[in-house]
Design a protein around this motif. Structure first.
Motif, short mmCIF file in Angstrom:
data_model
loop_
_atom_site.label_atom_id
_atom_site.label_comp_id
_atom_site.label_asym_id
_atom_site.label_seq_id
_atom_site.Cartn_x
_atom_site.Cartn_y
_atom_site.Cartn_z
N ALA A 34 6.97 -11.64 -19.98
CA ALA A 34 6.14 -11.56 -21.19
C ALA A 34 6.93 -11.29 -22.45
CB ALA A 34 5.07 -10.47 -21.00
N GLU A 35 8.06 -10.58 -22.35
CA GLU A 35 8.81 -10.18 -23.53
C GLU A 35 10.25 -10.69 -23.46
OE1 GLU A 35 7.55 -8.65 -26.09
OE2 GLU A 35 5.57 -8.30 -25.19
N PRO A 36 10.81 -11.11 -24.61
CA PRO A 36 12.23 -11.50 -24.63
C PRO A 36 13.11 -10.26 -24.56
CG PRO A 36 11.32 -11.55 -26.85
CD PRO A 36 10.16 -11.25 -25.92
N ASP A 37 14.41 -10.47 -24.47
CA ASP A 37 15.32 -9.33 -24.46
C ASP A 37 15.50 -8.80 -25.89
OD1 ASP A 37 17.04 -11.16 -25.71
OD2 ASP A 37 18.78 -10.49 -24.58
N ALA A 38 16.39 -7.84 -26.06
CA ALA A 38 16.56 -7.20 -27.36
C ALA A 38 17.01 -8.16 -28.45
CB ALA A 38 17.56 -6.05 -27.23
N THR A 39 17.65 -9.27 -28.07
CA THR A 39 18.11 -10.25 -29.06
C THR A 39 17.06 -11.32 -29.35
OG1 THR A 39 19.09 -11.75 -27.43
CG2 THR A 39 20.45 -9.90 -28.20
N GLY A 40 15.92 -11.25 -28.65
CA GLY A 40 14.87 -12.25 -28.84
C GLY A 40 14.95 -13.42 -27.89
N SER A 41 15.80 -13.34 -26.87
CA SER A 41 15.99 -14.45 -25.94
C SER A 41 15.13 -14.29 -24.69
CB SER A 41 17.46 -14.56 -25.54
OG SER A 41 17.63 -15.48 -24.48
N TYR A 42 14.23 -15.24 -24.48
CA TYR A 42 13.47 -15.26 -23.24
C TYR A 42 14.37 -15.64 -22.06
CZ TYR A 42 8.79 -14.65 -25.23
OH TYR A 42 7.67 -14.15 -25.83
N LEU A 43 15.33 -16.53 -22.31
CA LEU A 43 16.21 -16.97 -21.23
C LEU A 43 16.99 -15.79 -20.64
CD1 LEU A 43 17.57 -19.07 -19.48
CD2 LEU A 43 19.11 -19.59 -21.39
N THR A 44 17.53 -14.96 -21.49
CA THR A 44 18.27 -13.80 -21.01
C THR A 44 17.35 -12.87 -20.22
OG1 THR A 44 19.73 -13.94 -22.93
CG2 THR A 44 19.76 -11.87 -21.69
N ALA A 45 16.12 -12.71 -20.69
CA ALA A 45 15.16 -11.87 -19.98
C ALA A 45 14.80 -12.46 -18.62
CB ALA A 45 13.90 -11.70 -20.83
N ARG A 46 14.69 -13.77 -18.54
CA ARG A 46 14.39 -14.42 -17.26
C ARG A 46 15.52 -14.20 -16.28
NH1 ARG A 46 12.90 -19.95 -20.06
NH2 ARG A 46 14.50 -20.70 -18.64
N LYS A 47 16.75 -14.37 -16.73
CA LYS A 47 17.90 -14.17 -15.85
C LYS A 47 17.98 -12.71 -15.37
CE LYS A 47 20.98 -17.77 -17.64
NZ LYS A 47 22.29 -18.01 -18.32
N ALA A 48 17.69 -11.79 -16.26
CA ALA A 48 17.74 -10.37 -15.87
C ALA A 48 16.71 -10.08 -14.78
CB ALA A 48 17.49 -9.49 -17.09
N ARG A 49 15.53 -10.69 -14.90
CA ARG A 49 14.50 -10.50 -13.89
C ARG A 49 14.93 -11.08 -12.55
NH1 ARG A 49 11.46 -7.56 -11.02
NH2 ARG A 49 9.60 -8.59 -10.14
N ILE A 50 15.60 -12.22 -12.56
CA ILE A 50 16.08 -12.80 -11.31
C ILE A 50 17.10 -11.88 -10.65
CG2 ILE A 50 17.51 -14.68 -10.37
CD1 ILE A 50 16.06 -16.58 -12.24
N ARG A 51 17.98 -11.32 -11.43
CA ARG A 51 18.98 -10.39 -10.86
C ARG A 51 18.30 -9.18 -10.22
NH1 ARG A 51 21.60 -11.93 -15.86
NH2 ARG A 51 23.32 -13.38 -15.39
N GLU A 52 17.22 -8.72 -10.84
CA GLU A 52 16.46 -7.60 -10.25
C GLU A 52 15.87 -8.01 -8.91
OE1 GLU A 52 13.49 -6.56 -13.06
OE2 GLU A 52 14.86 -5.54 -14.43
N VAL A 64 14.83 -18.78 -5.82
CA VAL A 64 14.39 -18.25 -7.11
C VAL A 64 15.19 -18.93 -8.20
CG1 VAL A 64 16.01 -16.29 -7.02
CG2 VAL A 64 13.96 -16.16 -8.47
N GLU A 65 14.51 -19.27 -9.28
CA GLU A 65 15.17 -19.92 -10.41
C GLU A 65 14.42 -19.64 -11.70
OE1 GLU A 65 17.65 -20.72 -12.12
OE2 GLU A 65 18.36 -22.37 -10.85
N SER A 66 15.17 -19.66 -12.78
CA SER A 66 14.63 -19.57 -14.13
C SER A 66 14.37 -20.99 -14.62
CB SER A 66 15.66 -18.86 -15.03
OG SER A 66 15.48 -19.20 -16.37
N SER A 67 13.19 -21.21 -15.20
CA SER A 67 12.87 -22.56 -15.69
C SER A 67 11.85 -22.49 -16.80
CB SER A 67 12.32 -23.42 -14.55
OG SER A 67 11.85 -24.66 -15.04
N SER A 68 11.99 -23.40 -17.76
CA SER A 68 10.99 -23.53 -18.83
C SER A 68 9.89 -24.50 -18.43
CB SER A 68 11.65 -23.99 -20.12
OG SER A 68 12.26 -25.27 -19.95
N GLY A 69 9.97 -25.09 -17.23
CA GLY A 69 8.88 -25.95 -16.77
C GLY A 69 9.28 -27.00 -15.77
#
Length: 330
Positions: free
Chosen positions: A123-141, A74-79
């Protein structure tokens, strides 16, 4: 530098992840009027420079036992890394789950799925507007819910930058023994860290110029909206440190698009990161090397086919930036 080679040397591979060194350069002197060569690292079966660290991270995981036949990578990637890991996973008969976001271009999504990967779009960024942080949080889940999930973590994995230290940089050094300046795009920092460390240790006189997008917070700079995936970051990247570079150029996205289209008008279809790096190199060289005495190389991360729906699409461009001057005129 060696002249362009013919097809006399035949490469034979048995695995899709074995071909990741193109060693091809485009001489941009005629187009830009500057002494600049562009190393094309997108001429492999994954279509980008990310194949090299993808191979290295998976190989290291297999060697250490962190990855087994039961693992789900599993990895976070923009493409681009997602596409590269999809290819490497397929070559190793492993499963891969990519977590991305709406900025990932449609072609990259389709390519990952074509290799058999699971692609999840946050689909949604985190509270600060960061998609990257949201992607990492999903990976941890995902990792917490299923022990088979193995996060490669390109953002901190040493295999990411070591791949470039051991291959990309030495190949450039071999072709250009008189190299003065290397231009490297700044994203997660793998290419920059690997190339910088190689030249710091072996050719200390080579200047490393980082090229980043305006809006990226790399090097502590202020955040702003960005729309072209590849370069830049919305949170600090552990691999990116100030000591890696001698200078930094920041490029506005419209300038990246104009450069991509300018090169396309001469038959060279490159990705958005390449447009950014070449635009930054052009500005730096006009200021620092007007007499064209320096030998310089810029790294092109990928080719442009997967961007035909974005940076090469007039409607997409107009919707984001308004009308831009088009340099493709004959």
């Amino acid at each position: 530098m060696a002249e362009a080679r013919g097809l006399s040397a035949v490469a034979v591979i048995s695995r899709a992840d074995e071909l990741h060194d193109s060693d091809l350069y485009v001489d941009l002197r005629a187009e830009l009027g500057l002494n600049l060569r562009l190393r094309c690292d997108g001429l492999n079966l994954a279509g980008s420079v990310k194949l090299r660290p993808a191979v290295a991270m998976v190989a290291q995981g297999l060697a250490s036992g962190a990855i087994t036949s039961d693992s789900v990578l599993v990895e976070s990637s923009s493409g681009n890394l997602g596409v590269a890991l999809s290819l490497v996973a397929a070559a190793n008969r492993l499963r891969f789950h990519c977590v991305t976001d709406p900025k990932c271009n449609p072609t990259a999504l389709k390519l990952m799925r074509a290799f058999g990967s699971v692609v999840e779009v946050v689909a949604e960024p985190d509270a600060t507007g960061s998609y990257l942080t949201a992607r990492k949080a999903r990976i941890r889940e995902l990792c917490a819910a299923d022990p088979r999930y193995t996060w490669l973590n390109q953002y901190e994995n040493p295999a990411n930058w070591i791949a470039h230290q051991e291959s990309t940089a030495p190949m450039i050094a071999k072709e250009f023994p008189d190299l003065d300046v290397l231009f490297v795009g700044v994203g997660t920092g793998g290419t920059l860290a690997g190339c910088s460390r190689y030249f710091r240790e072996n050719r200390a006189g080579v200047r490393i110029v980082g090229v980043d997008s305006v809006g990226s917070i790399n090097f502590g700079l202020p955040a702003a909206p960005r729309h072209i995936p590849g370069l830049g970051a919305s949170e600090p990247m552990p691999l990116v440190t100030a000591d890696l570079i001698d200078d930094l150029v920041r490029v506005e996205e419209p300038a990246s698009v104009r450069m991509c289209r300018r090169l396309a008008g001469r038959g060279f279809l490159f990705g958005g990161s390449t447009g950014t790096v070449v635009a930054g190199a052009e500005r730096w060289l006009r200021e620092h090397d007007p007499a064209q005495r320096l030998t310089t190389v810029a790294i092109s991360a990928d080719m442009g086919e997967r961007y035909v729906d974005t940076i090469y699409d007039d409607a997409w461009i107009t919707g984001l930036y308004g009308e831009l001057e088009d340099d493709r005129g004959r």
